[in-house]
Design a protein around this motif. Structure first.
Motif, mmCIF file in Angstrom:
data_model
loop_
_atom_site.group_PDB
_atom_site.id
_atom_site.type_symbol
_atom_site.label_atom_id
_atom_site.label_comp_id
_atom_site.label_asym_id
_atom_site.label_seq_id
_atom_site.Cartn_x
_atom_site.Cartn_y
_atom_site.Cartn_z
ATOM 1 N N MET A 9 0.848 -1.184 0.000
ATOM 2 C CA MET A 9 0.000 0.000 0.000
ATOM 3 C C MET A 9 0.890 1.243 0.000
ATOM 4 N N ALA A 10 0.557 2.189 -0.825
ATOM 5 C CA ALA A 10 1.349 3.412 -0.943
ATOM 6 C C ALA A 10 1.198 4.272 0.309
ATOM 7 N N LYS A 11 2.286 4.899 0.678
ATOM 8 C CA LYS A 11 2.293 5.794 1.834
ATOM 9 C C LYS A 11 1.447 7.023 1.519
ATOM 10 N N ARG A 12 0.652 7.454 2.488
ATOM 11 C CA ARG A 12 -0.174 8.656 2.317
ATOM 12 C C ARG A 12 0.528 9.852 2.936
ATOM 13 N N LEU A 13 0.342 10.973 2.305
ATOM 14 C CA LEU A 13 0.914 12.216 2.829
ATOM 15 C C LEU A 13 -0.079 12.877 3.777
ATOM 16 N N SER A 14 0.444 13.615 4.718
ATOM 17 C CA SER A 14 -0.390 14.319 5.693
ATOM 18 C C SER A 14 -0.879 15.645 5.096
ATOM 19 N N PRO A 15 -1.918 16.227 5.696
ATOM 20 C CA PRO A 15 -2.369 17.546 5.241
ATOM 21 C C PRO A 15 -1.242 18.585 5.322
ATOM 22 N N GLU A 16 -0.400 18.472 6.354
ATOM 23 C CA GLU A 16 0.712 19.406 6.499
ATOM 24 C C GLU A 16 1.706 19.269 5.338
ATOM 25 N N GLN A 17 1.912 18.044 4.898
ATOM 26 C CA GLN A 17 2.809 17.829 3.764
ATOM 27 C C GLN A 17 2.221 18.440 2.484
ATOM 28 N N TYR A 18 0.925 18.325 2.314
ATOM 29 C CA TYR A 18 0.296 18.936 1.133
ATOM 30 C C TYR A 18 0.375 20.465 1.181
ATOM 31 N N ILE A 19 0.279 21.032 2.378
ATOM 32 C CA ILE A 19 0.449 22.488 2.514
ATOM 33 C C ILE A 19 1.857 22.868 2.079
ATOM 34 N N ALA A 20 2.856 22.119 2.556
ATOM 35 C CA ALA A 20 4.245 22.396 2.179
ATOM 36 C C ALA A 20 4.436 22.244 0.667
ATOM 37 N N ILE A 21 3.876 21.206 0.098
ATOM 38 C CA ILE A 21 3.986 20.981 -1.346
ATOM 39 C C ILE A 21 3.379 22.146 -2.112
ATOM 40 N N GLY A 22 2.276 22.667 -1.621
ATOM 41 C CA GLY A 22 1.639 23.808 -2.276
ATOM 42 C C GLY A 22 2.584 24.991 -2.430
ATOM 43 N N TYR A 23 3.398 25.221 -1.429
ATOM 44 C CA TYR A 23 4.375 26.315 -1.505
ATOM 45 C C TYR A 23 5.621 25.915 -2.289
ATOM 46 N N LEU A 24 6.164 24.753 -1.973
ATOM 47 C CA LEU A 24 7.424 24.330 -2.584
ATOM 48 C C LEU A 24 7.322 24.137 -4.099
ATOM 49 N N ALA A 25 6.126 23.863 -4.593
ATOM 50 C CA ALA A 25 5.935 23.653 -6.030
ATOM 51 C C ALA A 25 5.872 24.956 -6.811
ATOM 52 N N GLN A 26 5.818 26.076 -6.118
ATOM 53 C CA GLN A 26 5.746 27.381 -6.773
ATOM 54 C C GLN A 26 7.143 27.974 -6.939
ATOM 55 N N PRO A 27 7.315 28.850 -7.914
ATOM 56 C CA PRO A 27 8.600 29.548 -8.022
ATOM 57 C C PRO A 27 8.891 30.298 -6.720
ATOM 58 N N HIS A 28 10.112 30.228 -6.271
ATOM 59 C CA HIS A 28 10.560 30.910 -5.044
ATOM 60 C C HIS A 28 9.698 30.524 -3.844
ATOM 61 N N ASN A 29 9.271 29.257 -3.836
ATOM 62 C CA ASN A 29 8.471 28.726 -2.710
ATOM 63 C C ASN A 29 7.237 29.573 -2.408
ATOM 64 N N GLY A 30 6.656 30.150 -3.429
ATOM 65 C CA GLY A 30 5.460 30.956 -3.221
ATOM 66 C C GLY A 30 5.729 32.209 -2.411
ATOM 67 N N GLY A 31 6.984 32.665 -2.432
ATOM 68 C CA GLY A 31 7.352 33.873 -1.698
ATOM 69 C C GLY A 31 7.623 33.634 -0.220
ATOM 70 N N LYS A 32 7.710 32.380 0.189
ATOM 71 C CA LYS A 32 7.954 32.074 1.601
ATOM 72 C C LYS A 32 9.312 31.404 1.777
ATOM 73 N N THR A 33 9.876 31.581 2.952
ATOM 74 C CA THR A 33 11.100 30.874 3.316
ATOM 75 C C THR A 33 10.725 29.489 3.834
ATOM 76 N N ILE A 34 11.706 28.612 3.925
ATOM 77 C CA ILE A 34 11.454 27.279 4.487
ATOM 78 C C ILE A 34 10.969 27.423 5.933
#
Length: 125
Positions: A1-26
């Motif tokens: 069974m494939a590992k599921r990502l948490s809601p927090e991980q999806y929030i991070a992905i939302g930023y990290l997938a954008q140029p310049h992390n969506g204007g946010k720092t890590i």
């Protein structure tokens, strides 16, 4: 069974997938997710997280294709930009880098003995 990502991980992905992390720092992304910066870096090394991050980047790029095509069209017309025109033609299959070579078989091709005779005649001249 494939590992599921948490809601927090999806929030991070939302930023990290954008140029310049969506204007946010890590650090800001970590704070918004309620985790440490180290956790964000650990997630980025996780295969499932990385796969979803790349998938989100592709979706983001796919959503921008119409705007990019419009910009290329405008550059090709307004600026007479040949490179932009070439890319547009290639994109719709009207221009390819394919090179076709046509060969013709001929019954008049001399055999080896005839070639030797021709060379001998040229050498004698």
């Amino acid at each position: 069974m494939a590992k599921r990502l948490s809601p927090e991980q999806y929030i991070a992905i939302g930023y990290l997938a954008q140029p310049h992390n969506g204007g946010k720092t890590i650090a800001e992304i970590a704070k918004e997710c309620g985790v440490s910066e180290r956790t964000i870096y650990n997630w980025k090394n996780d295969e499932t997280f990385e796969r979803e991050l790349i998938a989100q980047m592709r979706r983001n790029v796919r959503d921008m294709i119409p705007a990019v095509n419009k910009a290329m069209f405008d550059a090709a017309i307004d600026e007479r930009n040949a490179a932009a025109a070439k890319l547009l033609y290639q994109q719709v299959g009207l221009l390819t880098d394919k090179v076709e070579v046509e060969t013709k078989a001929s019954a008049d091709v001399p055999d080896l003995d005839e070639l030797k005779r021709m060379v001998a005649e040229m050498d004698a001249e």
